[in-house]
Write an enzyme that holds these catalytic residues in place. Structure first.
Site, PDB file in Angstrom:
ATOM      1  N   LEU A 165      64.187  55.595-108.332  1.00 13.53           N
ATOM      2  CA  LEU A 165      62.730  55.493-108.476  1.00 13.53           C
ATOM      3  C   LEU A 165      62.008  56.478-107.567  1.00 13.53           C
ATOM      4  O   LEU A 165      60.795  56.624-107.642  1.00 13.53           O
ATOM      5  CB  LEU A 165      62.271  54.077-108.104  1.00 13.53           C
ATOM      6  CG  LEU A 165      62.373  53.013-109.184  1.00 13.53           C
ATOM      7  CD1 LEU A 165      61.805  51.698-108.672  1.00 13.53           C
ATOM      8  CD2 LEU A 165      61.617  53.441-110.433  1.00 13.53           C
ATOM      9  N   LEU A 211      61.398  60.006-101.670  1.00 10.15           N
ATOM     10  CA  LEU A 211      60.147  60.770-101.736  1.00 10.15           C
ATOM     11  C   LEU A 211      58.974  59.932-101.271  1.00 10.15           C
ATOM     12  O   LEU A 211      58.065  60.430-100.593  1.00 10.15           O
ATOM     13  CB  LEU A 211      59.886  61.191-103.187  1.00 10.15           C
ATOM     14  CG  LEU A 211      60.577  62.450-103.662  1.00 10.15           C
ATOM     15  CD1 LEU A 211      60.364  62.638-105.151  1.00 10.15           C
ATOM     16  CD2 LEU A 211      60.036  63.647-102.886  1.00 10.15           C
ATOM     17  N   GLU A 223      64.307  53.311 -94.801  1.00  2.85           N
ATOM     18  CA  GLU A 223      64.533  53.174 -96.248  1.00  2.85           C
ATOM     19  C   GLU A 223      65.865  52.473 -96.480  1.00  2.85           C
ATOM     20  O   GLU A 223      66.884  52.865 -95.895  1.00  2.85           O
ATOM     21  CB  GLU A 223      64.562  54.590 -96.867  1.00  2.85           C
ATOM     22  CG  GLU A 223      64.947  54.607 -98.329  1.00  2.85           C
ATOM     23  CD  GLU A 223      65.100  56.030 -98.907  1.00  2.85           C
ATOM     24  OE1 GLU A 223      64.735  57.011 -98.214  1.00  2.85           O
ATOM     25  OE2 GLU A 223      65.586  56.146-100.043  1.00  2.85           O
ATOM     26  N   LYS A 245      56.961  42.020-115.875  1.00  2.00           N
ATOM     27  CA  LYS A 245      58.019  41.023-115.621  1.00  2.00           C
ATOM     28  C   LYS A 245      59.156  41.541-114.730  1.00  2.00           C
ATOM     29  O   LYS A 245      59.581  40.848-113.795  1.00  2.00           O
ATOM     30  CB  LYS A 245      58.560  40.496-116.959  1.00  2.00           C
ATOM     31  CG  LYS A 245      59.476  39.290-116.846  1.00  2.00           C
ATOM     32  CD  LYS A 245      58.738  38.023-116.476  1.00  2.00           C
ATOM     33  CE  LYS A 245      58.102  37.390-117.706  1.00  2.00           C
ATOM     34  NZ  LYS A 245      57.189  36.287-117.351  1.00  2.00           N
ATOM     35  N   PRO A 246      59.676  42.765-114.993  1.00  2.00           N
ATOM     36  CA  PRO A 246      60.766  43.224-114.114  1.00  2.00           C
ATOM     37  C   PRO A 246      60.347  43.225-112.642  1.00  2.00           C
ATOM     38  O   PRO A 246      61.139  42.866-111.772  1.00  2.00           O
ATOM     39  CB  PRO A 246      61.041  44.654-114.597  1.00  2.00           C
ATOM     40  CG  PRO A 246      60.523  44.710-115.987  1.00  2.00           C
ATOM     41  CD  PRO A 246      59.376  43.754-116.052  1.00  2.00           C
ATOM     42  N   THR A 247      59.105  43.604-112.374  1.00  2.00           N
ATOM     43  CA  THR A 247      58.617  43.608-110.986  1.00  2.00           C
ATOM     44  C   THR A 247      58.559  42.186-110.439  1.00  2.00           C
ATOM     45  O   THR A 247      58.974  41.921-109.308  1.00  2.00           O
ATOM     46  CB  THR A 247      57.233  44.283-110.923  1.00  2.00           C
ATOM     47  OG1 THR A 247      57.387  45.643-111.311  1.00  2.00           O
ATOM     48  CG2 THR A 247      56.634  44.218-109.533  1.00  2.00           C
ATOM     49  N   CYS A 270      76.732  80.836 -97.898  1.00  2.00           N
ATOM     50  CA  CYS A 270      77.998  80.216 -97.511  1.00  2.00           C
ATOM     51  C   CYS A 270      79.144  80.685 -98.434  1.00  2.00           C
ATOM     52  O   CYS A 270      79.564  81.817 -98.330  1.00  2.00           O
ATOM     53  CB  CYS A 270      77.862  78.702 -97.455  1.00  2.00           C
ATOM     54  SG  CYS A 270      79.039  77.973 -96.312  1.00  2.00           S
ATOM     55  N   LEU A 271      79.574  79.870 -99.398  1.00  2.00           N
ATOM     56  CA  LEU A 271      80.606  80.363-100.306  1.00  2.00           C
ATOM     57  C   LEU A 271      80.096  81.592-101.061  1.00  2.00           C
ATOM     58  O   LEU A 271      80.881  82.468-101.440  1.00  2.00           O
ATOM     59  CB  LEU A 271      81.010  79.263-101.299  1.00  2.00           C
ATOM     60  CG  LEU A 271      82.212  79.607-102.176  1.00  2.00           C
ATOM     61  CD1 LEU A 271      83.480  79.710-101.354  1.00  2.00           C
ATOM     62  CD2 LEU A 271      82.404  78.589-103.293  1.00  2.00           C
ATOM     63  N   HIS A 279      73.316  77.790 -94.026  1.00  2.00           N
ATOM     64  CA  HIS A 279      72.568  77.173 -95.133  1.00  2.00           C
ATOM     65  C   HIS A 279      71.074  77.173 -94.812  1.00  2.00           C
ATOM     66  O   HIS A 279      70.522  76.154 -94.396  1.00  2.00           O
ATOM     67  CB  HIS A 279      73.054  75.737 -95.356  1.00  2.00           C
ATOM     68  CG  HIS A 279      74.391  75.663 -95.989  1.00  2.00           C
ATOM     69  ND1 HIS A 279      74.579  75.713 -97.354  1.00  2.00           N
ATOM     70  CD2 HIS A 279      75.621  75.571 -95.439  1.00  2.00           C
ATOM     71  CE1 HIS A 279      75.872  75.638 -97.620  1.00  2.00           C
ATOM     72  NE2 HIS A 279      76.526  75.554 -96.481  1.00  2.00           N
ATOM     73  N   GLU A 288      68.636  76.995 -96.686  1.00  2.00           N
ATOM     74  CA  GLU A 288      67.831  76.138 -97.573  1.00  2.00           C
ATOM     75  C   GLU A 288      67.393  74.839 -96.899  1.00  2.00           C
ATOM     76  O   GLU A 288      66.413  74.222 -97.297  1.00  2.00           O
ATOM     77  CB  GLU A 288      68.593  75.837 -98.881  1.00  2.00           C
ATOM     78  CG  GLU A 288      69.821  74.932 -98.760  1.00  2.00           C
ATOM     79  CD  GLU A 288      71.124  75.676 -98.460  1.00  2.00           C
ATOM     80  OE1 GLU A 288      71.055  76.796 -97.915  1.00  2.00           O
ATOM     81  OE2 GLU A 288      72.205  75.129 -98.752  1.00  2.00           O
TER      82      GLU A 288
HETATM   83  N1  GLN Z   1      84.372  76.428 -98.890  1.00  2.00           N
HETATM   84  C1  GLN Z   1      83.823  77.359 -97.958  1.00  2.00           C
HETATM   85  C2  GLN Z   1      84.220  77.037 -96.540  1.00  2.00           C
HETATM   86  O1  GLN Z   1      84.623  75.924 -96.251  1.00  2.00           O
HETATM   87  C3  GLN Z   1      82.317  77.424 -98.082  1.00  2.00           C
HETATM   88  C4  GLN Z   1      81.626  76.168 -97.673  1.00  2.00           C
HETATM   89  C5  GLN Z   1      80.205  76.087 -98.157  1.00  2.00           C
HETATM   90  O2  GLN Z   1      79.786  76.851 -99.019  1.00  2.00           O
HETATM   91  N2  GLN Z   1      79.457  75.142 -97.642  1.00  2.00           N
HETATM   92  O3  GLN Z   1      84.115  77.862 -95.697  1.00  2.00           O
END
Ligand code: GLN
Length: 549
Positions: free
Chosen positions: A15, A19, A140, A189-191, A381-382, A507, A509
């Site tokens: 649901l 967020l 949460e 009703k579900p609520t 990463c990969l 990473h 992101e």
């Molecule tokens: N599999 C790769 C490693 O372990 C890359 C890991 C990933 O992309 N998070 O280094």
């Protein structure tokens, strides 16, 4: 003493509790309050680190290296609340601690039971966040009321009000009010059932947030309130969002949820300040350009497997007044149909993180296509590791180059295991995890994007660029533009002879926000926009000429 908000979910899963919690946190923060957020996940795995992305979606990594639920990503994108491994507990993590204490003799020979020992452990986990410098802790509870495995958590939060005092605790229940087309009305009703289940456990919700498709009519809200013993103004509509998840806080503001919380807890709060957020939403609604980015991964079929990547691309789009159209591509599709065909028309290619051999040749093929066609490329990463393999094979002349993750005995291991990983056989939490510093080379694309030479980003990997090949590849145009401060670990690579070909071992992101796009995502999308313009301008000129004649 901090106040506590417990958020439960009813009727169905998915649901958007995460967020909603993130939005509540954001609103309170923007009323000048200091907030902490936390999630309990009732499954038995100790953390999601070893779970398949198909089961669980993305594993979200924190600065301290905790591998957590992806809802913590929402918390970070919406708020500035600091997160740590104390912000995500599973049943497994709670029981692990209880069992360790039992083995250690901490229970002094008593029978160890769900009540009080497991519930005490859960309450202690909540209290861990309740420091003196915090005004509100939002907790949460994952899953849906009625799940067997969620019961100890609900029992613990029921008890929590007895310990902390009713005036310091608030229960918010997120529920679904489905609209039945055939009947032409919303069904309450579900609520009613879900709240009644909660009340059987001893929890009386203070607020009901109703997920709806259509506006919730006044009489429906009143009916829900009456059956649930909740005052009508605390029955709040959260309608499906047309444009973006970042609209959720606004619908809660429109229903005065922030006001209700401040009032209930008698908090000293400032007026709400969300102008920048409103402006950000305005940009989402009126983009000036479209740009198409292909994300080539292994778990594309699972919508949440690359959650933070998709969000970070959107953030870059927001910053650049553009709509990022994400083309999600299964790496094996490229192995089957070829990069040329599958990647036709894209403005940029992103290869995200991943594990294991499957799909790797499709990713490598996609990267080759982007390198040769000068399409902006961003490897994560990969994605970096595949870019190194691709370069080694197709530019470096090492046809059998590989990662030892894919082929342990390969002749040219251009990507290999981190030294400290060799001795570790246990699977959970054994990677290079969490935030590490990285030094960038002056005037590299990375350094220019960040506007800094020392950066910190989060990691989650076992393998790395093999230093034995550094010089050989540098001579052919692959520059190492970021390393660990001791120079030993390669963190960033770039291709010199390319408009934007950059890959990172970290990473990034995880550190992007809708109001503050990550510099590398922004740089990448900017480059993709540049390519798009180049592509479209001759055509536009032709159209203009045709139009003129
Ligand atoms: N599999 C790769 C490693 O372990 C890359 C890991 C990933 O992309 N998070 O280094």
């Amino acid at each position: 003493m901090p106040k506590h908000i417990f958020v439960t979910g009813g009727v169905v899963s998915s649901l958007g509790k995460g967020l909603t919690c993130a939005s509540i946190g954001m609103l309170l923060e923007r009323r000048g309050l200091r907030v902490r957020l936390q999630k309990f996940d009732p499954y038995i795995n100790v953390d999601p680190g070893t779970m398949s992305p198909y089961q669980h979606g993305e594993v979200y990594v924190l600065d301290d290296g905790a591998e957590t639920d992806l809802d913590l990503g929402h918390y970070e994108r919406f708020t500035n609340a600091p997160l740590s491994r104390d912000c995500n507990f599973t049943t497994g993590k709670i029981y692990l601690s209880v069992i360790e204490k039992e083995r250690h003799g901490d229970y002094l020979g008593r029978t160890v039971q769900v009540i009080p020992h497991v519930t005490d452990e859960i309450k202690a986990a909540v209290r861990k966040l309740a420091a003196d410098d915090v005004d509100v802790v939002i907790t949460e509870i994952g899953g849906t009321v009625g799940d067997i495995e969620g019961l100890p958590f609900l029992e613990a939060i029921r008890q929590f009000a007895l310990d902390a005092g009713k005036a310091n605790v608030m229960y918010i229940h997120l529920t679904l009010v489905p609209y039945l087309k055939a009947a032409g009305e919303a069904k309450t009703k579900p609520t009613q059932h879900s709240v009644s289940q909660l009340r059987q456990i001893g929890i009386q919700p203070d607020v009901l947030i109703c997920r709806t498709e259509k506006p919730l009519a006044q009489d429906e809200a009143e009916k829900i309130g009456l059956f649930s013993n909740v005052e009508p103004r605390a029955v709040i509509e959260e309608r499906d969002k047309e444009f973006s998840i970042y609209e959720v806080p606004l619908s809660l503001v429109n229903n005065r949820l922030d006001e209700l919380i401040v009032e209930k807890f008698n908090l000293k709060a400032q007026p709400l300040e969300i102008n920048d957020w409103r402006q950000m939403l305005q940009r989402i609604k009126s983009p000036a350009h479209d740009v198409t980015i292909a994300v080539v991964g292994k778990y594309i079929r699972h919508n949440d497997a690359y959650k933070s990547i998709y969000e970070a691309l959107d953030h870059a789009g927001i910053a650049l007044h553009s709509r990022v159209i994400i083309r999600k591509i299964e790496a094996e599709e490229i192995e089957r149909d070829g990069a040329e065909r599958v990647l036709n028309g894209i403005d940029g290619l992103l290869v995200p993180g991943g594990f294991d051999y499957r799909g790797s040749s499709g990713k490598i093929e996609a990267i080759r296509h982007a390198r040769e066609r000068k399409i902006p490329f961003f490897g994560i990463c990969l994605g970096l590791q595949c870019a190194v393999i691709e370069f080694a094979r197709n530019v470096g002349g090492l046809a059998d180059a590989n990662s030892t993750e894919f082929d342990p005995d390969c002749a040219h291991p251009v990507v290999c295991m981190l030294d400290e990983q060799y001795a570790i056989t246990d699977k959970g939490g054994t990677m290079r995890l969490g935030s590490y510093p990285c030094v960038l080379v002056e005037n590299s694309k990375a350094q220019q994007a960040y506007g800094a030479t020392l950066i910190h980003e989060r990691h989650r990997h076992r393998y790395e660029f093999n230093n034995a090949f550094r010089d050989q590849f540098a001579a052919r145009g692959l520059a190492v533009t970021g390393t660990s401060p001791d120079g030993q670990l390669v963190e960033v690579i770039e291709l010199r002879d390319h408009p934007w070909f950059l890959a990172v071992q970290c990473h990034p992101e995880f550190k992007s926000k809708p109001t503050k796009a990550h510099p590398l995502f922004r740089g990448f999308v900017q480059a993709a926009l540049g390519r798009r313009e180049k592509k479209s301008s001759p055509q536009r000129t032709r159209e203009a000429v045709v139009g003129a004649s």
